[in-house]
Design a protein around this motif. Structure first.
Motif, PDB file in Angstrom:
ATOM      1  N   VAL A  12       0.841  -1.193   0.000  1.00  0.00           N
ATOM      2  CA  VAL A  12       0.000   0.000   0.000  1.00  0.00           C
ATOM      3  C   VAL A  12       0.879   1.247   0.000  1.00  0.00           C
ATOM      4  CG1 VAL A  12      -1.906  -1.172   1.148  1.00  0.00           C
ATOM      5  CG2 VAL A  12      -0.285   0.111   2.504  1.00  0.00           C
ATOM      6  N   SER A  13       0.350   2.296  -0.576  1.00  0.00           N
ATOM      7  CA  SER A  13       1.078   3.569  -0.640  1.00  0.00           C
ATOM      8  C   SER A  13       1.052   4.253   0.718  1.00  0.00           C
ATOM      9  CB  SER A  13       0.427   4.484  -1.684  1.00  0.00           C
ATOM     10  OG  SER A  13      -0.856   4.890  -1.228  1.00  0.00           O
ATOM     11  N   GLY A  14       1.920   5.230   0.879  1.00  0.00           N
ATOM     12  CA  GLY A  14       1.944   6.019   2.111  1.00  0.00           C
ATOM     13  C   GLY A  14       0.632   6.737   2.354  1.00  0.00           C
ATOM     14  N   GLU A  15       0.005   7.224   1.277  1.00  0.00           N
ATOM     15  CA  GLU A  15      -1.276   7.929   1.397  1.00  0.00           C
ATOM     16  C   GLU A  15      -2.358   7.005   1.967  1.00  0.00           C
ATOM     17  OE1 GLU A  15      -4.665   9.978  -1.513  1.00  0.00           O
ATOM     18  OE2 GLU A  15      -2.897   9.044  -2.405  1.00  0.00           O
ATOM     19  N   ILE A  16      -2.419   5.789   1.466  1.00  0.00           N
ATOM     20  CA  ILE A  16      -3.412   4.834   1.957  1.00  0.00           C
ATOM     21  C   ILE A  16      -3.084   4.437   3.390  1.00  0.00           C
ATOM     22  CG2 ILE A  16      -4.304   2.485   1.674  1.00  0.00           C
ATOM     23  CD1 ILE A  16      -4.161   3.029  -1.380  1.00  0.00           C
ATOM     24  N   ARG A  17      -1.829   4.189   3.678  1.00  0.00           N
ATOM     25  CA  ARG A  17      -1.421   3.843   5.048  1.00  0.00           C
ATOM     26  C   ARG A  17      -1.850   4.942   6.027  1.00  0.00           C
ATOM     27  NH1 ARG A  17       3.330   2.543   3.956  1.00  0.00           N
ATOM     28  NH2 ARG A  17       3.028   0.323   3.988  1.00  0.00           N
ATOM     29  N   GLU A  18      -1.620   6.201   5.656  1.00  0.00           N
ATOM     30  CA  GLU A  18      -2.018   7.318   6.519  1.00  0.00           C
ATOM     31  C   GLU A  18      -3.538   7.376   6.696  1.00  0.00           C
ATOM     32  OE1 GLU A  18      -0.055   9.189   8.441  1.00  0.00           O
ATOM     33  OE2 GLU A  18       1.527   7.865   7.680  1.00  0.00           O
ATOM     34  N   GLY A  19      -4.279   7.117   5.620  1.00  0.00           N
ATOM     35  CA  GLY A  19      -5.740   7.090   5.710  1.00  0.00           C
ATOM     36  C   GLY A  19      -6.231   5.997   6.643  1.00  0.00           C
ATOM     37  N   PHE A  73      -3.145  -2.042 -12.704  1.00  0.00           N
ATOM     38  CA  PHE A  73      -4.578  -1.756 -12.676  1.00  0.00           C
ATOM     39  C   PHE A  73      -4.923  -1.058 -11.360  1.00  0.00           C
ATOM     40  CE2 PHE A  73      -3.975  -5.994 -10.955  1.00  0.00           C
ATOM     41  CZ  PHE A  73      -4.793  -6.038  -9.843  1.00  0.00           C
ATOM     42  N   GLU A  74      -6.140  -0.558 -11.281  1.00  0.00           N
ATOM     43  CA  GLU A  74      -6.620   0.166 -10.096  1.00  0.00           C
ATOM     44  C   GLU A  74      -7.621  -0.698  -9.332  1.00  0.00           C
ATOM     45  OE1 GLU A  74      -7.049   3.808  -7.774  1.00  0.00           O
ATOM     46  OE2 GLU A  74      -5.790   3.541  -9.528  1.00  0.00           O
ATOM     47  N   LEU A  75      -7.490  -0.706  -8.010  1.00  0.00           N
ATOM     48  CA  LEU A  75      -8.489  -1.335  -7.147  1.00  0.00           C
ATOM     49  C   LEU A  75      -9.243  -0.210  -6.443  1.00  0.00           C
ATOM     50  CD1 LEU A  75      -6.739  -4.308  -5.273  1.00  0.00           C
ATOM     51  CD2 LEU A  75      -8.724  -4.429  -6.768  1.00  0.00           C
ATOM     52  N   PRO A  76     -10.511   0.013  -6.768  1.00  0.00           N
ATOM     53  CA  PRO A  76     -11.291   1.050  -6.078  1.00  0.00           C
ATOM     54  C   PRO A  76     -11.661   0.596  -4.665  1.00  0.00           C
ATOM     55  CG  PRO A  76     -12.276   0.445  -8.199  1.00  0.00           C
ATOM     56  CD  PRO A  76     -11.237  -0.575  -7.890  1.00  0.00           C
ATOM     57  N   PHE A  77     -11.618   1.535  -3.728  1.00  0.00           N
ATOM     58  CA  PHE A  77     -12.002   1.240  -2.353  1.00  0.00           C
ATOM     59  C   PHE A  77     -13.511   1.040  -2.289  1.00  0.00           C
ATOM     60  CE2 PHE A  77     -13.348   2.826   1.881  1.00  0.00           C
ATOM     61  CZ  PHE A  77     -12.756   1.841   2.650  1.00  0.00           C
ATOM     62  N   ALA A  94     -10.382  -3.202   5.411  1.00  0.00           N
ATOM     63  CA  ALA A  94     -10.596  -2.143   4.436  1.00  0.00           C
ATOM     64  C   ALA A  94     -10.767  -2.926   3.133  1.00  0.00           C
ATOM     65  CB  ALA A  94      -9.399  -1.206   4.365  1.00  0.00           C
ATOM     66  N   ARG A  95     -12.009  -3.003   2.671  1.00  0.00           N
ATOM     67  CA  ARG A  95     -12.322  -3.862   1.527  1.00  0.00           C
ATOM     68  C   ARG A  95     -12.295  -3.063   0.231  1.00  0.00           C
ATOM     69  NH1 ARG A  95     -17.206  -8.213   1.026  1.00  0.00           N
ATOM     70  NH2 ARG A  95     -16.905  -8.639  -1.178  1.00  0.00           N
ATOM     71  N   TYR A  96     -11.727  -3.679  -0.793  1.00  0.00           N
ATOM     72  CA  TYR A  96     -11.676  -3.091  -2.123  1.00  0.00           C
ATOM     73  C   TYR A  96     -12.619  -3.843  -3.042  1.00  0.00           C
ATOM     74  CZ  TYR A  96      -7.857  -0.104  -0.785  1.00  0.00           C
ATOM     75  OH  TYR A  96      -7.126   0.873  -0.181  1.00  0.00           O
ATOM     76  N   GLN A  97     -13.018  -3.205  -4.132  1.00  0.00           N
ATOM     77  CA  GLN A  97     -13.952  -3.839  -5.066  1.00  0.00           C
ATOM     78  C   GLN A  97     -13.264  -4.985  -5.795  1.00  0.00           C
ATOM     79  OE1 GLN A  97     -15.824  -0.978  -7.662  1.00  0.00           O
ATOM     80  NE2 GLN A  97     -16.197   0.420  -5.970  1.00  0.00           N
ATOM     81  N   LYS A  98     -14.054  -6.026  -6.053  1.00  0.00           N
ATOM     82  CA  LYS A  98     -13.552  -7.167  -6.826  1.00  0.00           C
ATOM     83  C   LYS A  98     -13.572  -6.782  -8.299  1.00  0.00           C
ATOM     84  CE  LYS A  98     -15.434 -10.840  -3.980  1.00  0.00           C
ATOM     85  NZ  LYS A  98     -16.241 -12.056  -4.012  1.00  0.00           N
ATOM     86  N   VAL A  99     -12.441  -6.456  -8.831  1.00  0.00           N
ATOM     87  CA  VAL A  99     -12.367  -6.128 -10.258  1.00  0.00           C
ATOM     88  C   VAL A  99     -11.794  -7.332 -11.000  1.00  0.00           C
ATOM     89  CG1 VAL A  99     -12.165  -3.625  -9.869  1.00  0.00           C
ATOM     90  CG2 VAL A  99     -10.111  -5.023 -10.053  1.00  0.00           C
ATOM     91  N   GLU A 100     -12.120  -7.416 -12.275  1.00  0.00           N
ATOM     92  CA  GLU A 100     -11.692  -8.546 -13.082  1.00  0.00           C
ATOM     93  C   GLU A 100     -10.175  -8.690 -13.114  1.00  0.00           C
ATOM     94  OE1 GLU A 100     -12.309 -10.161 -17.635  1.00  0.00           O
ATOM     95  OE2 GLU A 100     -13.712  -8.696 -16.818  1.00  0.00           O
ATOM     96  N   ALA A 101      -9.461  -7.577 -13.168  1.00  0.00           N
ATOM     97  CA  ALA A 101      -7.994  -7.630 -13.223  1.00  0.00           C
ATOM     98  C   ALA A 101      -7.421  -8.305 -11.972  1.00  0.00           C
ATOM     99  CB  ALA A 101      -7.418  -6.232 -13.384  1.00  0.00           C
ATOM    100  N   PHE A 102      -8.031  -8.064 -10.810  1.00  0.00           N
ATOM    101  CA  PHE A 102      -7.557  -8.706  -9.582  1.00  0.00           C
ATOM    102  C   PHE A 102      -7.831 -10.212  -9.630  1.00  0.00           C
ATOM    103  CE2 PHE A 102      -8.204 -10.225  -5.211  1.00  0.00           C
ATOM    104  CZ  PHE A 102      -6.967  -9.909  -4.667  1.00  0.00           C
ATOM    105  N   LEU A 151     -11.229   6.534   1.402  1.00  0.00           N
ATOM    106  CA  LEU A 151      -9.889   5.997   1.237  1.00  0.00           C
ATOM    107  C   LEU A 151      -9.616   5.941  -0.258  1.00  0.00           C
ATOM    108  CD1 LEU A 151      -7.509   4.820   2.916  1.00  0.00           C
ATOM    109  CD2 LEU A 151      -8.477   2.566   2.498  1.00  0.00           C
ATOM    110  N   ALA A 152      -8.415   6.287  -0.633  1.00  0.00           N
ATOM    111  CA  ALA A 152      -8.055   6.317  -2.053  1.00  0.00           C
ATOM    112  C   ALA A 152      -8.086   4.913  -2.643  1.00  0.00           C
ATOM    113  CB  ALA A 152      -6.663   6.929  -2.219  1.00  0.00           C
ATOM    114  N   GLY A 153      -8.303   4.871  -3.953  1.00  0.00           N
ATOM    115  CA  GLY A 153      -8.151   3.617  -4.673  1.00  0.00           C
ATOM    116  C   GLY A 153      -6.681   3.231  -4.649  1.00  0.00           C
TER     117      GLY A 153
END
Length: 185
Positions: A12-19, A73-77, A94-102, A151-153
């Protein structure tokens, strides 16, 4: 025969960790919760478990070759949730959306890993999440309604093969290898 407890995950990025740190702050004094240390935040792609060290070189090489073809790819929160299900929860995610790429990434990695360890059982329906806490049924959950805390994607542009090492201060994750994912044009 020596082995390492390993998994492939998304850092995870620093931004997400801080969030996430901001989100858990009001709950830290609650009894019965064991909070995950911020430096251990990640999304597991495939947990491989105890792997004999002689297989590790092959796993790293298969991942290096196979993941070179995977695009970032992006995982949306999605939301903060009681997990795995509200009625029988024992964690906060902290759950992220199930996207096809994941889903495709998980299936691909399992196919690589099965070449080396055909005896393993893959998980059929992975849920992208960051575990924030574990708790027992008697934990003080009163009034813990999770607000719509944004929370950011998560940009998935690299994966890390980690070793899980248990020490006196708890679990720490030691990076063994990093795999950069391609960026589509």
């Amino acid at each position: 025969m020596s082995s390492k407890r390993i998994f492939l995950g998304i850092p995870v990025s620093g931004e997400i960790r801080e969030g996430l740190i901001t989100f858990i702050q009001p709950y830290l004094e609650r009894t019965g919760f064991r909070w995950v240390r911020a430096e251990n935040y990640h999304i597991t792609v495939v947990f491989m478990g105890d792997v004999p060290e002689e297989r590790l070189t092959n796993i790293k090489e298969l991942l290096r070759i196979g993941l070179a073809k995977v695009q970032a790819f992006e995982l949306p929160f999605q939301a903060y949730v009681w997990a795995p299900r509200p009625q029988d929860s024992r964690m906060i995610w902290a759950r992220y959306q199930k996207v096809e790429a994941f889903r495709d990434l998980v299936q691909q990695v399992w196919s690589y890993y099965e070449q080396i360890s055909p005896e393993v059982q893959q998980r059929k329906n992975p849920i992208p999440h960051i575990t924030l806490a574990r708790f027992k049924p008697e934990a003080d959950r009163a009034g813990m309604d999770f607000p719509r805390h944004p929370l950011a994607g998560l940009l998935v542009d690299r994966l890390i093969l980690w070793e899980s090492v248990l020490g006196p201060e708890g679990v720490r994750y030691v990076p063994l290898e990093t795999y950069a994912l391609g960026v589509s044009q």
